[in-house]
Enzyme design. Structure first.
Site, PDB file in Angstrom:
ATOM      1  N   SER A 197       0.829  -1.216   0.000  1.00 51.72           N
ATOM      2  CA  SER A 197       0.000   0.000   0.000  1.00 51.72           C
ATOM      3  C   SER A 197       0.860   1.262   0.000  1.00 51.72           C
ATOM      4  CB  SER A 197      -0.889   0.004   1.244  1.00 51.72           C
ATOM      5  OG  SER A 197      -0.092  -0.166   2.397  1.00 51.72           O
ATOM      6  N   LYS A 198       2.128   1.126   0.422  1.00 51.61           N
ATOM      7  CA  LYS A 198       2.982   2.309   0.527  1.00 51.61           C
ATOM      8  C   LYS A 198       3.349   2.884  -0.835  1.00 51.61           C
ATOM      9  CE  LYS A 198       3.979   3.374   4.246  1.00 51.61           C
ATOM     10  NZ  LYS A 198       3.247   4.009   5.353  1.00 51.61           N
ATOM     11  N   ASP A 199       3.177   2.113  -1.905  1.00 52.12           N
ATOM     12  CA  ASP A 199       3.424   2.653  -3.252  1.00 52.12           C
ATOM     13  C   ASP A 199       2.569   3.896  -3.478  1.00 52.12           C
ATOM     14  OD1 ASP A 199       4.936   0.400  -3.584  1.00 52.12           O
ATOM     15  OD2 ASP A 199       3.796  -0.419  -5.269  1.00 52.12           O
TER      16      ASP A 199
END
Ligand code: PLP
Length: 382
Positions: free
Chosen positions: A91-93
């Site tokens: 999700s950090k993308d």
């Protein structure tokens, strides 16, 4: 002169014979080649078949997967958003893209620019992916809790790794990493320092993408969403989006015992779940307004979360990391009893469990930390 045309069947027969012979001669060109257009292929309107102009465009639109076996009946309709399907694997993308693009807008970064981040893994990987594409040089400040796999991935993308080894006064590494970041900022005064703990674009990424994706997938009918708390980007972005557009949706935040990310705990303790929790209060949460956004705060232990991730893999075939395990353990043990069978409940799985085969999913790692999780498979020798 009459040219003999091959029938399609003869054509296939000839190509087969040629390939068996090693295709010494190239097949004659068809007398009537199909007309080729100079235009690129038309793009599909179907988001699942989208053509991306770069890896940045491939971020988001991750699937929502229904859980049909992991959670016993009766239960609400349970779904997980599988963020491992992002190109950098988490999700950090989404936040990495939003934060770096904001820096580009305000500072006009040139290729070769130095970017510094303090990260336990996934944010670093998202940024390393972006920096590789953009031609920036990433320095990732990590600590010994980083999974060995994540560390290797950072290097593959070309990031420089600076590992701190001293624990801070709370027995974690968060504050030591921040001290190292300060040192490096002094050393590279032109570098961009990305502070994911205090950065409006971290949550904005989820306000703009993750929140609307969940709402669209379920036609806005979402009784509750459960999100692992770390820097606060995911939980605050999704919470703000839903409170603005679907205020009936409950937002549950889950944190590991001993973390200071959520305000319900103020006593720090050692933690094990990678990416979750914090050793000091991240500004992203905007604590004075937090009660407006979070309906429930829940704490879990590392062992129950890892066990849940294992059970999820073995029942649904969905392999999540430890924070995903924390999310599904709350869905199974608490939310199942709080919502009706006609209501939709969504959990966010931040990354993929394959990143943790050398830690959460390793017998020795578990036994050193006295975490009672068994990886045994039925039928294994005792
Ligand atoms: C595996 C994992 N889970 C949960 C989180 C928490 O997300 P956030 O930082 O948006 O609160 C992170 C963040 O790095 C993470 O990497």
């Amino acid at each position: 002169m009459r040219v003999e045309q091959e029938t399609p069947k003869e054509n296939i027969q000839r190509e087969r014979t040629q390939s068996l012979r090693g295709a010494a001669e190239p097949a004659p060109r068809s007398a009537d080649p199909a007309p080729r257009s100079a235009d690129p292929a038309p793009r599909s309107a179907d988001p699942a078949l989208r053509v991306c102009d770069s890896v940045l465009d491939a971020i988001g639109n991750t699937p929502l997967i229904r859980l049909s076996k992991f959670i016993p009946s009766p239960s609400p309709q349970c779904f997980v958003k599988f963020e491992a399907m992002n190109p950098g694997g988490s999700s950090k993308d989404r936040s990495a893209r939003e934060m770096l693009l904001a820096e580009e807008r305000t500072r006009g970064l040139e290729p070769g620019a130095v970017v510094i981040i303090s990260t336990s893994g996934n944010m670093g990987i998202g940024l390393a992916m972006m920096c590789a594409y953009k031609g920036y040089r990433l320095i990732a400040i990590v600590d010994p809790k980083i999974s060995p796999v994540n560390e290797k991935i950072l290097r593959i993308y070309g990031a420089k790794i600076v590992k701190v080894v001293e624990r801070d006064q709370h027995a974690g590494y968060h504050l030591t990493r921040l001290k190292k970041a300060e040192e490096l900022r002094n050393k590279y005064p032109d570098a961009i320092y990305i502070d994911q703990y205090d950065n409006q674009w971290n949550a904005e990424a989820h306000y703009r993408t993750t929140g609307p994706e969940i709402a669209r997938a379920l036609d806005g009918k979402v009784a509750a969403i459960v999100i692992a708390a770390g820097t606060g980007g995911t939980v605050m972005g999704i919470a703000r989006y839903f409170k603005d557009h679907y205020p009936e949706t409950h937002i549950w935040a889950v944190d590991e015992h001993g973390s200071l990310a959520l305000p319900a705990n103020s006593i720090p303790q050692p933690r094990y779940l990678n990416g979750m929790g914090a050793s000091q209060r991240p500004a992203n949460y905007d604590y004075p307004t937090l009660p407006k956004y979070l309906d429930k705060q829940h704490y879990v232990g590392a062992a129950e979360s890892i066990q849940a991730a294992l059970d999820l893999a073995r029942t649904e075939g969905i392999l999540a990391g430890g924070s995903g395990g924390a999310v599904v353990t709350v869905m199974k043990n608490v939310m199942r009893h709080a919502y009706r069978s006609d209501q939709n409940v969504v959990g966010i799985l931040p990354d993929h469990g394959s990143r943790y085969t050398a830690d959460f999913f390793d017998e020795e790692w578990l036994s050193i930390r006295e975490l009672p999780v068994s990886l045994a498979v039925d039928g294994d020798e005792p």
